[in-house]
Write an enzyme that holds these catalytic residues in place. Structure first.
Site, PDB file in Angstrom:
ATOM      1  N   GLU A  24       4.300   0.612   7.686  1.00 29.74           N
ATOM      2  CA  GLU A  24       4.997   0.443   6.204  1.00 29.74           C
ATOM      3  C   GLU A  24       5.245  -1.185   6.034  1.00 29.74           C
ATOM      4  OE1 GLU A  24       8.197   3.239   5.442  1.00 29.74           O
ATOM      5  OE2 GLU A  24       7.958   4.267   7.564  1.00 29.74           O
ATOM      6  N   ASP A  25       5.339  -1.388   4.790  1.00 26.45           N
ATOM      7  CA  ASP A  25       5.918  -2.439   4.168  1.00 26.45           C
ATOM      8  C   ASP A  25       4.774  -3.597   4.451  1.00 26.45           C
ATOM      9  OD1 ASP A  25       7.890  -4.020   2.786  1.00 26.45           O
ATOM     10  OD2 ASP A  25       8.919  -4.629   4.713  1.00 26.45           O
TER      11      ASP A  25
END
Length: 347
Positions: free
Chosen positions: A166-167
């Site tokens: 993620e991110d």
């Protein structure tokens, strides 16, 4: 919410506030493993639940926050035998630690894992999440990253391993390739290990970044057991969250089929879902038990690799009228209503 439990499992490692031990789990090989013998929930008041007890149903539990329930109590109440424990992060360098600050061996995390296994269950360990220092970024080569993953695998003699990408780890093309290449090394060094890659999604399936990650996996020859999406925090969607989840899964199936050249049947066996129970991180977005039942029916129809959710911690009613957060769903429910639905999935 004070923090977003699934997508942003806040890493307050420096403050020593946030502890982790939940993991990602999921998916089966191209030919799904047969379900284990049916397990019945052992609770005096709750109705009997027919549970699969397989790796295909491995909800997340995060032992560091949200008044976590004893995993063995969850197992007895629901029939679930597998948990995904999260999150493994970087300790500041290319070295794995729970929440980035707790050692792999000798602590409460290892004790919880031993208790699960002692009760006949097992675990998937999840690496990554939204917040905190990511191994994919701190390890500067695929070989080094694979070595960090291997430390976790060796510490617990893992049968299954999840990368929750993620991110910034997800958005950086160089890091995406590093993760793919590291996982390929892990598969070569650990024959039979089940690997999952979990990512966010749109209601129509993975976005361009997610599709790129899957294509990189295919191009590298990564025999990943399941590409898994998190169908929530959409912002907007059509129909129920169950409808949106099915739509997202169909988009994922198409992306995996296209990248790898699988048949429809084989592509379904290489995808998975990790939902979120109750009120999500987005105002006005709620995933109900009805939505979970719709996802379950889809999973059973297509024999997908994994059905999980974030998180067991939240699988209970909020006391004193409080809102959804780390330890409750924000919707009216009995304890473990969502887990009991997931527990019915056998692959």
């Amino acid at each position: 919410m004070s923090h977003t439990p699934r997508r942003t499992a806040t890493a307050l490692a420096a403050a020593g506030v946030l502890a982790t031990t939940a993991s990602l789990a999921l998916a089966a090989q191209s030919s799904a493993a047969p379900p284990e013998a049916t397990t019945k929930a052992a609770t005096a008041k709750a109705p009997t639940v027919q549970a699969s007890g397989t790796i295909h149903a491995a909800p997340y539990e995060y032992l560091g926050w949200g008044s976590p329930q004893k995993p063995t109590d969850v197992m007895a109440a629901t029939g679930v035998k597998w948990f995904t424990l999260a999150f493994i992060l970087s300790d500041g360098g290319c070295n794995p630690a729970w929440d980035g600050n707790r050692p792999l061996k000798g602590g409460s995390d290892e004790s919880a894992i031993k208790s699960i296994r002692g009760a006949g269950g097992d675990i998937v360990v999840s690496v990554g999440g939204w917040s905190g220092a990511k191994l994919g970024e701190k390890c500067t080569s695929a070989t080094a990253l694979a070595g960090a993953y291997q430390k976790v695998i060796d510490a617990y003699k893992l049968k299954a391993f999840d990368i929750d990408i993620e991110d910034t780890e997800f958005s950086n093309a160089t890091v995406r390739q590093r993760v793919v290449d590291a996982l390929k090394i892990v598969k070569q060094k650990n024959p039979g290990i089940v690997t999952y890659v979990t990512m966010g999604t749109t209601p129509s399936g993975p976005d361009a970044t997610g599709k790129d990650l899957i294509k990189r996996g295919a191009a590298a020859g990564l025999d990943n057991n399941a590409w898994v999406i998190m169908p929530f925090d959409f912002g907007s969607h059509s129909g129920s969250m169950g409808d949106a989840s099915v739509s997202a899964l169909e988009g994922l199936k198409g992306a995996v089929k296209s990248a790898y050249g699988y048949s429809d049947a084989d592509a379904y066996k290489r995808i998975g879902v990790s939902s979120m129970n109750g009120k999500t991180d987005v105002a006005g977005e709620t995933v109900t038990t009805g939505d979970f039942k719709k996802i379950l029916a889809y999973a059973q129809q297509h024999h997908i690799a994994r059905f999980s959710f974030w998180a067991v911690n939240r699988d209970r009613d909020c006391s004193s009228g409080g809102g959804a957060g780390d330890s409750c769903s924000g919707v009216s429910q009995a304890p473990y209503d969502f887990t009991k639905i997931v527990a019915q999935y056998g692959g």
